[in-house]
Motif scaffolding. Structure first.
Motif, short mmCIF file in Angstrom:
data_model
loop_
_atom_site.label_atom_id
_atom_site.label_comp_id
_atom_site.label_asym_id
_atom_site.label_seq_id
_atom_site.Cartn_x
_atom_site.Cartn_y
_atom_site.Cartn_z
N LEU A 3 0.85 -1.19 0.00
CA LEU A 3 0.00 0.00 0.00
C LEU A 3 0.89 1.24 0.00
CD1 LEU A 3 -3.16 0.45 0.30
CD2 LEU A 3 -2.65 1.01 2.69
N ARG A 65 1.22 6.41 -7.47
CA ARG A 65 1.87 5.69 -6.35
C ARG A 65 1.05 5.73 -5.08
NH1 ARG A 65 8.21 7.02 -5.57
NH2 ARG A 65 8.93 6.65 -7.67
N ASP A 67 -1.93 5.14 -2.82
CA ASP A 67 -3.16 4.35 -2.64
C ASP A 67 -3.97 4.85 -1.45
OD1 ASP A 67 -2.38 2.34 -4.62
OD2 ASP A 67 -0.89 1.70 -3.12
N ALA A 68 -3.29 5.48 -0.50
CA ALA A 68 -3.95 5.86 0.76
C ALA A 68 -3.26 7.08 1.33
CB ALA A 68 -3.84 4.70 1.75
N LYS A 90 -8.80 7.19 -2.84
CA LYS A 90 -7.75 6.84 -1.88
C LYS A 90 -8.37 6.43 -0.54
CE LYS A 90 -5.06 8.65 -5.07
NZ LYS A 90 -4.30 7.87 -6.03
N HIS A 91 -7.76 5.44 0.11
CA HIS A 91 -8.16 5.06 1.46
C HIS A 91 -7.61 6.09 2.45
CE1 HIS A 91 -9.34 1.25 -0.32
NE2 HIS A 91 -8.14 1.19 -0.88
N MET A 117 -14.40 3.56 -0.01
CA MET A 117 -13.00 3.46 0.40
C MET A 117 -12.93 3.13 1.89
SD MET A 117 -12.00 4.06 -2.58
CE MET A 117 -10.27 3.73 -2.29
N VAL A 288 -7.49 -2.44 4.67
CA VAL A 288 -7.58 -2.19 3.23
C VAL A 288 -7.40 -3.51 2.47
CG1 VAL A 288 -6.45 -1.08 1.25
CG2 VAL A 288 -6.78 0.20 3.39
N GLN A 289 -6.34 -4.25 2.84
CA GLN A 289 -6.03 -5.47 2.09
C GLN A 289 -7.12 -6.53 2.22
OE1 GLN A 289 -2.21 -6.30 3.82
NE2 GLN A 289 -1.09 -5.22 2.21
#
Ligand SMILES: NC(=O)c1ccc[n+]([C@@H]2O[C@H](COP(=O)([O-])OP(=O)(O)OC[C@H]3O[C@@H](n4cnc5c(N)ncnc54)[C@H](OP(=O)(O)O)[C@@H]3O)[C@@H](O)[C@H]2O)c1
Length: 320
Positions: A3, A65, A67-68, A90-91, A117, A288-289
């Motif tokens: 992430l 690049r 993601d969060a 985005k998270h 999200m 998230v995963q």
């Protein structure tokens, strides 16, 4: 999948707690930082080995690049930054309190829910081993039914010229610095209070925001839980719980590198302190995963601010 995480803000919590925690967390990489000042951002990026630096949030959110994001800026800034981040896909791990008003939290909640999200609140006490030990002992009946709990915390963010003391970026000072953590702790231990009382004063710097606050959370027919928090003296770092059959006292549990002591009816309780920020970032990455809720949620953020707002407005009823 690793992430890619961006830090929004280069202040105390970003520098001392989040940058090292993200670097140490499995499955995460610190890929960008946002600062209002390019040279401060570049300096921060160099110290923490971050490849991308931005002074514009929209540009940061366009980076493939990222993601969060971790929102580590003043309280009022959380709302526009969280909304922009989730709308960009985005998270978000959002520092506490969620923002300054219930209306603002609800605007954020609506957009976050629609986006799908992951959104986590930065309530670090949920990752504090001392706080977890006390919860496990309460749940196991170590002191019977809890009847009274109180906490005293002071914050080291005591600068009267800083954003916490002013209305542009904050609506709470002591309550934002540390009180919101104790509200979260009592909600985590005991559930939703039926109502809230208390008082707040600003006798030293005459800030528009609270310098000393006491909140009393009422759980009728069960218990009373209070918290006293300050931004104007050092040294408060204690929680006490009294039940039908005994007591649990925690001292020095708060902080980024907690050590502290717990006693149960006067006897020491062993526990192994950990870095709560590393645990918090790890929980966020796994949430998230695994597409599961984080340990501290949007609802926790919203309900917490509702309690502070009811107390500030001097009404006992907590409304959402
Ligand atoms: N979980 C915890 O235990 C914990 C502990 C401390 C703080 N926090 C929370 O984390 C957040 C940040 O706190 P902090 O102690 O890191 O604060 P801080 O040291 O003042 O840092 C805040 C950063 O936000 C950026 N910023 C963006 N807009 C700003 C504005 N209008 N005014 C001032 N700074 C602005 C600044 O970075 P640039 O100047 O580079 O833009 C600044 O360095 C707050 O919501 C706070 O409640 C949580």
């Amino acid at each position: 999948m690793t992430l890619g995480i961006a830090l929004l803000g280069t202040g105390v919590i970003a520098d001392r707690s989040f940058a090292p925690a993200v670097q140490a967390a499995a499955g995460a990489q610190l890929v960008a930082v946002l600062s209002r000042d390019k040279s401060r951002g570049a300096d921060f990026a160099q110290r923490h080995d971050i490849p991308e630096v931005y002074d514009d949030l929209a540009a940061l959110l366009r980076s493939p690049r990222v993601d969060a994001v971790i929102v580590a800026t003043p309280d009022a800034t959380h709302e526009p930054q969280v909304i922009a981040a989730v709308q960009a896909g985005k998270h978000v791990l959002c520092e506490k309190p969620m923002t300054t008003t219930v209306a603002g939290c609800q605007r954020m909640a609506e957009v976050v829910r629609a986006s799908g999200m992951t959104f986590a609140m930065g309530y670090t006490w949920r990752f504090n081993q001392g706080a977890q030990k006390i919860k496990a002992m309460i749940d196991a009946g170590a002191i019977g039914q809890v009847r009274y709990a109180r906490g005293l915390l002071s914050t080291r963010a005591q600068d009267p010229a800083g954003w916490r003391a002013h209305s542009a970026e904050a609506r709470y000072w002591a309550l934002s610095g540390v009180g919101t953590h104790l509200i979260d702790l009592w909600r985590w231990y005991f559930g939703e209070p039926a109502s809230v009382g208390g008082g707040m004063i600003s006798p030293v710097h005459h800030s528009v925001n609270d310098e000393i606050a006491t909140l009393v959370l009422l759980y009728p027919d069960r218990l009373l839980a209070e918290l006293t928090v300050t931004a104007v003296f050092e040294g408060g770092n204690r929680v006490e719980l009294y039940g039908d059959t005994g007591d649990l006292i925690g001292e020095g549990l708060s902080g980024a590198r907690p050590d502290g002591r717990i006693t149960h009816n006067g006897q020491p309780v062993p526990f192994q302190p950990v870095n709560p920020f590393l645990e918090e970032v790890t929980d966020f990455v796994e949430a998230v995963q695994q597409q599961r809720p984080p340990r501290a949620t949007l609802e926790d953020g919203l309900r917490n601010v509702a309690i502070m707002e009811a107390a500030r407005e001097g009404r006992m009823q907590i409304t959402l």
